[in-house]
Every structure is written in structure tokens, then in C-alpha cells.
Design a protein around this motif. Sequence first.
Motif, PDB file in Angstrom:
ATOM      1  N   ASP A  48       0.881  -1.317  -0.017  1.00  0.00           N
ATOM      2  CA  ASP A  48       0.126   0.018  -0.079  1.00  0.00           C
ATOM      3  C   ASP A  48       0.867   1.110   0.125  1.00  0.00           C
ATOM      4  N   PHE A  49       2.263   1.015   0.416  1.00  0.00           N
ATOM      5  CA  PHE A  49       2.944   2.259   0.558  1.00  0.00           C
ATOM      6  C   PHE A  49       3.823   2.372  -0.798  1.00  0.00           C
ATOM      7  N   LEU A  50       4.215   1.084  -1.198  1.00  0.00           N
ATOM      8  CA  LEU A  50       4.933   1.196  -2.174  1.00  0.00           C
ATOM      9  C   LEU A  50       4.461   1.677  -3.750  1.00  0.00           C
ATOM     10  N   ALA A  51       3.156   1.448  -3.781  1.00  0.00           N
ATOM     11  CA  ALA A  51       2.467   1.623  -5.139  1.00  0.00           C
ATOM     12  C   ALA A  51       2.364   3.008  -5.347  1.00  0.00           C
ATOM     13  N   PRO A  52       1.875   3.891  -4.052  1.00  0.00           N
ATOM     14  CA  PRO A  52       1.825   5.285  -4.298  1.00  0.00           C
ATOM     15  C   PRO A  52       3.360   5.993  -4.798  1.00  0.00           C
ATOM     16  N   ASP A  53       4.493   5.400  -4.072  1.00  0.00           N
ATOM     17  CA  ASP A  53       5.487   6.062  -4.276  1.00  0.00           C
ATOM     18  C   ASP A  53       6.129   5.808  -5.809  1.00  0.00           C
ATOM     19  N   LEU A  54       5.813   4.680  -6.311  1.00  0.00           N
ATOM     20  CA  LEU A  54       6.328   4.395  -7.752  1.00  0.00           C
ATOM     21  C   LEU A  54       5.510   5.034  -8.558  1.00  0.00           C
ATOM     22  N   THR A  55       4.022   5.348  -8.407  1.00  0.00           N
ATOM     23  CA  THR A  55       3.321   5.865  -9.202  1.00  0.00           C
ATOM     24  C   THR A  55       3.554   7.146  -9.410  1.00  0.00           C
ATOM     25  N   LEU A  56       3.983   7.963  -8.363  1.00  0.00           N
ATOM     26  CA  LEU A  56       4.095   9.336  -8.303  1.00  0.00           C
ATOM     27  C   LEU A  56       5.327   9.651  -8.963  1.00  0.00           C
ATOM     28  N   LEU A  57       6.406   8.606  -9.012  1.00  0.00           N
ATOM     29  CA  LEU A  57       7.657   8.800  -9.655  1.00  0.00           C
ATOM     30  C   LEU A  57       7.543   8.857 -11.189  1.00  0.00           C
ATOM     31  N   PHE A  58       6.678   7.857 -11.670  1.00  0.00           N
ATOM     32  CA  PHE A  58       6.435   7.820 -13.028  1.00  0.00           C
ATOM     33  C   PHE A  58       5.732   9.037 -13.482  1.00  0.00           C
ATOM     34  N   ILE A  59       4.710   9.527 -12.568  1.00  0.00           N
ATOM     35  CA  ILE A  59       4.023  10.539 -13.300  1.00  0.00           C
ATOM     36  C   ILE A  59       5.039  12.057 -13.421  1.00  0.00           C
ATOM     37  N   MET A  60       5.733  11.747 -12.012  1.00  0.00           N
ATOM     38  CA  MET A  60       6.915  13.063 -11.974  1.00  0.00           C
ATOM     39  C   MET A  60       7.759  12.849 -13.404  1.00  0.00           C
ATOM     40  N   ALA A  61       8.207  11.571 -13.818  1.00  0.00           N
ATOM     41  CA  ALA A  61       8.833  11.509 -15.170  1.00  0.00           C
ATOM     42  C   ALA A  61       8.345  12.173 -16.253  1.00  0.00           C
ATOM     43  N   ILE A  62       6.958  11.683 -16.380  1.00  0.00           N
ATOM     44  CA  ILE A  62       6.106  12.160 -17.587  1.00  0.00           C
ATOM     45  C   ILE A  62       5.883  13.876 -17.465  1.00  0.00           C
ATOM     46  N   LEU A  63       5.630  14.210 -16.281  1.00  0.00           N
ATOM     47  CA  LEU A  63       5.582  15.689 -16.553  1.00  0.00           C
ATOM     48  C   LEU A  63       6.847  16.446 -16.706  1.00  0.00           C
ATOM     49  N   GLU A  64       7.992  16.137 -16.303  1.00  0.00           N
ATOM     50  CA  GLU A  64       9.367  16.466 -16.476  1.00  0.00           C
ATOM     51  C   GLU A  64       9.597  16.554 -17.749  1.00  0.00           C
ATOM     52  N   VAL A  65       9.296  15.442 -18.525  1.00  0.00           N
ATOM     53  CA  VAL A  65       9.683  15.453 -20.185  1.00  0.00           C
ATOM     54  C   VAL A  65       8.686  16.435 -20.829  1.00  0.00           C
ATOM     55  N   LEU A  66       7.542  16.593 -20.268  1.00  0.00           N
ATOM     56  CA  LEU A  66       6.564  17.582 -21.006  1.00  0.00           C
ATOM     57  C   LEU A  66       7.085  18.977 -20.770  1.00  0.00           C
ATOM     58  N   ARG A  67       7.442  18.905 -19.476  1.00  0.00           N
ATOM     59  CA  ARG A  67       7.892  20.294 -18.932  1.00  0.00           C
ATOM     60  C   ARG A  67       8.812  20.835 -19.847  1.00  0.00           C
ATOM     61  N   LEU A  68       9.924  20.052 -19.846  1.00  0.00           N
ATOM     62  CA  LEU A  68      11.381  20.522 -20.252  1.00  0.00           C
ATOM     63  C   LEU A  68      11.127  20.454 -21.981  1.00  0.00           C
ATOM     64  N   TYR A  69      10.137  19.968 -22.533  1.00  0.00           N
ATOM     65  CA  TYR A  69       9.948  19.869 -24.152  1.00  0.00           C
ATOM     66  C   TYR A  69       9.219  21.286 -24.365  1.00  0.00           C
TER      67      TYR A  69
END
Lengths: 138, 528
Positions: A48-69
Motif C-alpha cells: 500500500d505504501f510502495l504503489a503510491p511512491d512508484l506511481t508518483l515517480l512515474f508521473i513526475m517523469a512524464i511531467l518532467e519530459v513534458l515540462r522540458l519540451y
Amino acid sequence: ETLNNGHQLSSLPLQMLFYVNGIYYLFYFLATLAMIVYKSQVFSYPDDFLAPDLTLLFIMAILEVLRLYLGSKGNLTEEEGPLGLSLAISVGSVILSVYFLVWQTYVLKADVIINAVLLLTYGLESVLKVIAIAAFVS
Amino acid sequence: VAKLCVCDLLVAQCDVNCCCDPDCNAADFSLFTTCSVPIVTGDSHLCSQKAAIYSLDVEANPPERIFKLIDQVNPSLFCIHATNYEQALSFRSPEMPTSENFDQLLKRFSSAAFSAEPDSWNRNTDAQNPPDANETYRYEYGVPIQTVDAFLRLPSPVVSSWCSDANPAGFLVNQATKCTRSVNVEKCGDVQAVSMLFYINSSILAKWHEFVFQVNITVQSITFQSLNGTQTLLNGSDVLRLPVILDELCVNVVFGVSYHVTYTGAGEIIEAAASFVLGAINKEAFSIQQSFQISFTQVNTKPVPLSGNPGYVVGLPVRAGFRPQGYPFPGEILFAALNSNKYSQLTILQSASNQDCLAAQGARAPILFGYNMMSGCKLRITAATKCQPLTQTLLDLLKGQSFPEYVASFGNSQAQDVLDWVPITHLHTSEQRISNAFQSSCQIPVSLEIEVKWTKYGSLVNPQARIVNVTASITTTPLKQLPPGRERIIPVTSSVVFTDISSPAEPGYKAWPTINVKLPFDFFFPFV
């Protein structure tokens, strides 16, 4: 003699910062992922704690790519639209970075260090973006 | 962390070599050799934590304990700065057994209780073993009761029926033995085993292996048994009576001893009393039969012999009782004294050799659990016998003087536990045929049948017998008027039947076999 009659509004420091940010973020993403795997092996890390952390990390990666582009495109084409959007996405990235700094399940010392550097970069970028937008608008 | 102490095991007492024990004072610390627990910290994964360090300064005279509270810092980059999960560090992942640590893990975890630190435990318990052996000062079940010289003797027959004095009485073991002793009338006073002094000479040790507290054996009562068997209780039984020769008889010879020992719940003996049966032997006797008995009672309780614990044991009397008058509230029913008072037992008429009911009045046999009994007698009635007194006589004969109202459902039911007692239901049936309904004027009871229904209670491997229902049915028959001068003999019977109403075993079926498919542990090998 300037290259383009001195009418360049694109911010060079901002572009450099985008480039460095991209490389640093790649390192940040891989390091955080590796540390989450390490924490799940060494400490008790229920799903229950691992899932949110991983999800947020991947969301952050997507946001980062979008943001930098968007930021890079806006800076180079001297349009304030994409740059403004990039600034808005930055807010989300900052919140996520603060999550990984403070509200993660296990915050290691290494986490604190890399998140602090990331936040610093974001702060600097935001300042430069605002200056660039001001330059483009006027 | 300063308050945590793993080695503080004894409450309000100082543990040896435990430097963090708050019950120890400076004088205790000066006697320690090392500190068994040198440091108490939290989880070492944390970046910064408090640690309590205990050490002994052996240079100083006397040695004193040094206590320091410091902040321990974990220099690693991957130390835990913060957690947002409360049970984060509470669970330790267990060690994976490998070929190196398998023996050690087996030693730690294979017994019923896991040992914390196998190596250091061995070191400490060696030093503490000798004082431990003397800690148990209490008697335990079966341990021979010790006296000042050796142990309390209960002579019993060993191979043949001759008495052997080497049989010790075990603590809490109620025993009764009978054996033959050889006597010689001329050397009346010489044989020790027939004099009272032999049995009350040495005092019993109150605690095991401790000679400080001793309990003298007091003489509770003396009963004289004459040559033809009649026994009379003697008043004023404090006097020690030794065998003497009187009129060619040897008197004051011990025929039986009955010990009553009172003990506490802590395994200590606080009182011991002996009751003697003394008799006389004449010149022709060369051996007498002696009987010995010992019984144990806990202090502040009344001795009530149990018929089983908890289920009834076959052959022991069924316990019964009354609800005494004056206790109308159903919540506070107390029962009269039970088996110790023979008159409130559940009893059945005992057949006599002459089979005459009226002559055998008073002889009753106790109902033993599991033994179906039947008894009877013959009653002679003449024309002159009246109905009402005959009915009353027969009822007294069948039921006895005090027929109890309740029967204990378990062998060890206490009088205070109201729900443990089963009421006896009474049934009256009439033997007459229906057509003669109005003709009979007098119904006399001729048969009493007690049916005791019991069930098996408890676990399957050790079922306990529990009485569920007791029904006493009295069958009556009409008494026809006899012409004068004629006699009739009617048989009177009583019986006890024990019926087992345990519910039969129910079949159970094995579960269907299921397919057990699980991925192997390292299926996702490169990724986990």
C-alpha cells in the motif's frame, strides 16, 4: 556584431539550465527508482505504501519530459504560451519533489540531497522563465 | 532509550550484571563483574539516534557504573532520515538459513521457546545454577514427605503380605494400605512397629529439604478395638499409650494409623495429625493385620472426597446434596455437606441375606457411578396391615431416610456452583390396569428405579463423564384387601441404571485435494 542583430529574446542561461536539468533528471529518476528497490528489500515496505511512491515517480517523469519540451520549445520559438504552460507544470513538479523530500515512506539522506538539488534547479529555472516571459511579452 | 533495559527480568529486584537495571543501587553495582548489556540503542539504520552506554569502571574502588547518553550518528548515505510509516522499523526480516548459520539457527529456534542469545546465556546460567537448585523449597506431587530422620513411612506389603517400612508417603498421594505384621506377645514392647511412638516419633519437615521448620505429628484420636472387633472411641486422646502386658494380653497394640496432613497451596505442610486404632492381642496370635491410610487436605478447605476430576470415575460414589431450607433465593443455593455425611448420599436398598424388608431396615449401599445395581427384598403383608403406614414404610425403605434432591453433574462439582447440580426428577407410575381405575383404594410403592443418564464431555481423547439427568421412578401397585388370616408376600425392588447418552460420532470427510500451483520464489530473477 551580433548574430541576429541583437533581437534575440531567447534566454541562453535558461536553455543551458534545461539541458542540465534533463541530464540531472535522468540521473534523479534512476537513483530514486534504485533506492525504492533497495528500501523494499531492506526495510518492510508493504504494497500500500510502495504503489503510491512508484506511481508518483512515474508521473513526475512524464511531467518532467513534458515540462522540458514545452519550456525548450517556448524559449527557442520565443513564445510565451508554451513557456507559461511549462511554468505551470513546474508547480506540479515542485510539489512532487517536495513529496519525495518529506512525505515519502522512507526518506534516506541521499533522497534529501538529490531532492534538494532538484528543487534548487526548479527554483532557478522558474526565475529565468519568468524573466524570459517578461521579455517575450513586452 | 535510557529507560529500556533488556536484562531487567526480576521485578523490584536487582538482576546480576545488569547495569541498566533501575532496581540496583551503588552497592549492587560494585559487585558486578561486567555489564551484560553495554549499549541500548534504537534501530541503527536511522541517521541520528540516542544511545545509552553502560560500562563498569573497574579501576575505581569500589567499582562503579558509568552511564552515558549520546547521539549516535550513522555516517552512511543511505541512513533513514525520516519515515512516514509508523511500523517502519518494527519488523525485522528474519535471517535466511544458509549452510553456515543453519546449526546456530536450529539451536535458537528449534525448541518450544526461542532463546535470545545462545552463547551469552550459557555463560550466565552456569554461574547461577548452584543457587537455583536450592530455590525449590516446596513439596510437589509425589515427592516423599521428609521427616527429621528420613521420610514419613506408610508400611505396605511389598512382595508378600508382610509389612515393609520402607514405603514413603508421597505428598498429595492419598493412599490406604493393609499389611501383615508379625508379633510376639512376650516381647510385646520390643517390636517397634506396634507401638504408637514409632509412628509419631519424628517430626515432618514443613518445606522440602529445609530443617528449620518442623511439624510435629499430633495424636488426633484413639480408638480401642476389643478382641471381638467392637471399636470404642477414647476421650482425652493426648496420652501416648505404649504396649504393655496385661492379663496375658498385649494391649495398646497399633492396628491401624490414619494420617491427616494439612498443606498450603505453596507446597508447605503446616499440620499433621494421626488417628490410631489400638487393640489387644493374645498369646496365640503371631501376626496381626495393620492398616494405614494417609489423606491430604488443603488449608482452609473442608475435605470433600471427589468422585472424579472433573468427570466421574467408574466405581466412585455419585455425589448428591440438598438445598437447605432458608435459602429461597435461587442465586445463592448452598448444598449440605456431601459425602462426608453418609446420610445425604445417593443410596440404594441393600439386599440382606434373609430378604426380609423390615428386618433389613437401615442397610443401604452407596450408588457407585457406572455400576448398575439391582436389589430387593420381600415384604410380608397380612390382613391387618394398614395402607398408610405401609406406604410410608415402603417409601422409607426404597428411598432411604434422606433422599437427596440434587446430584452433582461432575465428580468435582463444588457446592457453590449452582449450575453444576442436576435436580432429581421424580416419576410416579401405577402398575394397575386402566379398567380397575376406581377399584383401588391404596397404592403402595413396590419398585424404585433410578435412571442416571450421563454423557461424555470434553475432548475426544480424554472424555469426562458428566451426569445430565437423574430420574427416580416409583411404581405403585394397588393393595388388595386380604381375607383375615391370609398372608401375602410382595417383592420390593430397587435398581439403578446408568445410561450413556453421548451423541454418536459424526462422520467427517476429507477435503477434496486441490491443485497447488505457485510460481517459484525467484521467477522474476533479474528484476527482484
